[in-house]
Motif scaffolding. Structure first.
Motif, PDB file in Angstrom:
ATOM      1  N   LYS A  48      52.318  18.207  86.097  1.00  0.00           N
ATOM      2  CA  LYS A  48      52.935  17.633  84.899  1.00  0.00           C
ATOM      3  C   LYS A  48      52.067  16.470  84.435  1.00  0.00           C
ATOM      4  N   ILE A  49      52.289  16.015  83.234  1.00  0.00           N
ATOM      5  CA  ILE A  49      51.522  14.881  82.717  1.00  0.00           C
ATOM      6  C   ILE A  49      51.916  13.647  83.505  1.00  0.00           C
ATOM      7  N   TRP A  50      50.921  12.909  83.976  1.00  0.00           N
ATOM      8  CA  TRP A  50      51.160  11.754  84.828  1.00  0.00           C
ATOM      9  C   TRP A  50      51.506  10.545  83.974  1.00  0.00           C
ATOM     10  N   ASP A  51      52.738  10.090  84.066  1.00  0.00           N
ATOM     11  CA  ASP A  51      53.214   8.915  83.341  1.00  0.00           C
ATOM     12  C   ASP A  51      54.290   8.238  84.190  1.00  0.00           C
ATOM     13  N   PRO A  52      53.892   7.630  85.330  1.00  0.00           N
ATOM     14  CA  PRO A  52      54.885   7.114  86.272  1.00  0.00           C
ATOM     15  C   PRO A  52      55.710   5.952  85.730  1.00  0.00           C
ATOM     16  N   MET A  53      55.180   5.179  84.788  1.00  0.00           N
ATOM     17  CA  MET A  53      55.925   4.037  84.246  1.00  0.00           C
ATOM     18  C   MET A  53      56.607   4.377  82.932  1.00  0.00           C
ATOM     19  N   ASP A  54      56.614   5.658  82.560  1.00  0.00           N
ATOM     20  CA  ASP A  54      57.250   6.132  81.332  1.00  0.00           C
ATOM     21  C   ASP A  54      56.761   5.349  80.115  1.00  0.00           C
ATOM     22  N   MET A  55      55.446   5.138  80.060  1.00  0.00           N
ATOM     23  CA  MET A  55      54.841   4.403  78.944  1.00  0.00           C
ATOM     24  C   MET A  55      54.980   5.159  77.629  1.00  0.00           C
ATOM     25  N   ASN A  56      55.194   6.458  77.723  1.00  0.00           N
ATOM     26  CA  ASN A  56      55.304   7.259  76.508  1.00  0.00           C
ATOM     27  C   ASN A  56      56.543   6.902  75.686  1.00  0.00           C
ATOM     28  N   ARG A  57      57.452   6.120  76.249  1.00  0.00           N
ATOM     29  CA  ARG A  57      58.593   5.645  75.476  1.00  0.00           C
ATOM     30  C   ARG A  57      58.145   4.669  74.394  1.00  0.00           C
ATOM     31  N   TRP A  58      57.042   3.949  74.651  1.00  0.00           N
ATOM     32  CA  TRP A  58      56.591   2.914  73.723  1.00  0.00           C
ATOM     33  C   TRP A  58      55.258   3.239  73.061  1.00  0.00           C
ATOM     34  N   VAL A  59      54.450   4.038  73.707  1.00  0.00           N
ATOM     35  CA  VAL A  59      53.110   4.353  73.199  1.00  0.00           C
ATOM     36  C   VAL A  59      53.037   5.844  72.914  1.00  0.00           C
ATOM     37  N   PRO A  60      52.622   6.249  71.717  1.00  0.00           N
ATOM     38  CA  PRO A  60      52.494   7.686  71.437  1.00  0.00           C
ATOM     39  C   PRO A  60      51.510   8.354  72.395  1.00  0.00           C
ATOM     40  N   ALA A  61      51.838   9.552  72.804  1.00  0.00           N
ATOM     41  CA  ALA A  61      51.037  10.263  73.807  1.00  0.00           C
ATOM     42  C   ALA A  61      49.595  10.472  73.335  1.00  0.00           C
ATOM     43  N   ASP A  62      49.389  10.819  72.070  1.00  0.00           N
ATOM     44  CA  ASP A  62      48.033  11.036  71.573  1.00  0.00           C
ATOM     45  C   ASP A  62      47.210   9.756  71.625  1.00  0.00           C
ATOM     46  N   TYR A  63      47.825   8.639  71.264  1.00  0.00           N
ATOM     47  CA  TYR A  63      47.119   7.350  71.310  1.00  0.00           C
ATOM     48  C   TYR A  63      46.758   6.983  72.751  1.00  0.00           C
ATOM     49  N   ALA A  64      47.693   7.203  73.675  1.00  0.00           N
ATOM     50  CA  ALA A  64      47.423   6.902  75.081  1.00  0.00           C
ATOM     51  C   ALA A  64      46.294   7.768  75.628  1.00  0.00           C
ATOM     52  N   ARG A  65      46.253   9.054  75.244  1.00  0.00           N
ATOM     53  CA  ARG A  65      45.184   9.932  75.715  1.00  0.00           C
ATOM     54  C   ARG A  65      43.834   9.494  75.145  1.00  0.00           C
ATOM     55  N   GLU A  66      43.806   9.112  73.847  1.00  0.00           N
ATOM     56  CA  GLU A  66      42.561   8.615  73.259  1.00  0.00           C
ATOM     57  C   GLU A  66      42.069   7.386  74.011  1.00  0.00           C
ATOM     58  N   ALA A  67      42.981   6.475  74.333  1.00  0.00           N
ATOM     59  CA  ALA A  67      42.602   5.273  75.071  1.00  0.00           C
ATOM     60  C   ALA A  67      42.125   5.617  76.481  1.00  0.00           C
ATOM     61  N   GLU A  68      42.806   6.569  77.123  1.00  0.00           N
ATOM     62  CA  GLU A  68      42.408   6.980  78.469  1.00  0.00           C
ATOM     63  C   GLU A  68      40.999   7.567  78.466  1.00  0.00           C
ATOM     64  N   LEU A  69      40.708   8.443  77.512  1.00  0.00           N
ATOM     65  CA  LEU A  69      39.371   9.029  77.442  1.00  0.00           C
ATOM     66  C   LEU A  69      38.309   7.998  77.064  1.00  0.00           C
ATOM     67  N   ALA A  70      38.615   7.105  76.136  1.00  0.00           N
ATOM     68  CA  ALA A  70      37.640   6.073  75.750  1.00  0.00           C
ATOM     69  C   ALA A  70      37.334   5.163  76.938  1.00  0.00           C
ATOM     70  N   ASN A  71      38.372   4.729  77.649  1.00  0.00           N
ATOM     71  CA  ASN A  71      38.148   3.881  78.819  1.00  0.00           C
ATOM     72  C   ASN A  71      37.462   4.648  79.936  1.00  0.00           C
ATOM     73  N   GLY A  72      37.802   5.921  80.091  1.00  0.00           N
ATOM     74  CA  GLY A  72      37.162   6.740  81.115  1.00  0.00           C
ATOM     75  C   GLY A  72      35.685   6.958  80.835  1.00  0.00           C
ATOM     76  N   ARG A  73      35.340   7.199  79.575  1.00  0.00           N
ATOM     77  CA  ARG A  73      33.923   7.363  79.224  1.00  0.00           C
ATOM     78  C   ARG A  73      33.164   6.066  79.441  1.00  0.00           C
ATOM     79  N   SER A  74      33.789   4.938  79.109  1.00  0.00           N
ATOM     80  CA  SER A  74      33.152   3.638  79.372  1.00  0.00           C
ATOM     81  C   SER A  74      32.983   3.421  80.867  1.00  0.00           C
ATOM     82  N   ALA A  75      33.982   3.824  81.643  1.00  0.00           N
ATOM     83  CA  ALA A  75      33.891   3.675  83.098  1.00  0.00           C
ATOM     84  C   ALA A  75      32.796   4.555  83.687  1.00  0.00           C
TER      85      ALA A  75
END
Length: 196
Positions: A48-75
């Motif tokens: 399942k999609i990993w969201d242990p703190m249920d951040m998707n209640r406040w942050v749209p899923a598409d925006y969170a994925r974009e941020a995850e990929l941008a930070n991951g590419r930087s990492a």
């Protein structure tokens, strides 16, 4: 008495402007639908999609994925940048004389940092323009950059490639965080030597 009634009415009216509005159950069903459509539900995260703190209640899923990929590419780039000087040495330079990544950041000329920030801004503007043209830099559509035509045409192969990038991005974020921890807190990462 009239004055007290008017002031009380104004205070109560202005307080209701800051009260949370009832959103109902529609947001829950929208949240579930957006998570179901995303890639990344693999065996490592319980299928399942990993969201242990249920951040998707406040942050749209598409925006969170974009941020995850941008930070991951930087990492991923940061991990290579951390390991490269110690393994292969540095470029000939008068201002950076160390292979310690943190010390090298502090030794770099401020002019270099200004150029780097401008370059990052140019990349972000370009990504924004490509997104407005309908291209994707996070997967799920025609890629914004594919000069060598390496992005597969087959939807299943695209999904596999996108999951691989997501996994590598997550691993790189954990890796660079462990490098920083081992650098600033010697002995905090069991497999990394002191002063890493």
């Amino acid at each position: 008495m009239k004055t007290v009634a008017i002031i009380s009415a104004l205070c109560l009216g202005s307080a209701s402007a800051f009260a949370p509005a009832y959103s109902g159950r529609a947001s829950v069903s929208l949240r579930a639908a957006s998570l179901d459509d995303m890639i990344g539900a693999t065996v490592e995260v319980g299928e399942k999609i990993w969201d242990p703190m249920d951040m998707n209640r406040w942050v749209p899923a598409d925006y969170a994925r974009e941020a995850e990929l941008a930070n991951g590419r930087s990492a991923m780039l940061a991990t290579v940048g951390w390991l490269w000087p110690a393994t292969f040495g540095t470029f000939t330079s008068d201002d950076v004389t160390t292979t310690d990544p943190i010390d090298a950041i502090l030794q770099a000329d401020p002019q270099w940092w200004a150029q780097f920030i401008v370059l990052c801004g140019v990349f972000e503007f370009w990504k924004y323009q490509k997104k407005n043209e309908g291209c994707s830099y996070t997967g799920g559509g025609e890629p914004a950059v594919d000069y060598l035509n390496l992005y597969p045409k087959d939807p299943e192969a695209r999904k596999t490639l996108e999951v691989q990038e997501l996994k590598n991005a997550r691993l790189a974020m954990i890796g660079i965080a462990s490098f920083l921890s081992a650098h600033f807190i010697p002995g905090s990462v069991p497999l990394l030597p002191d002063g890493f």
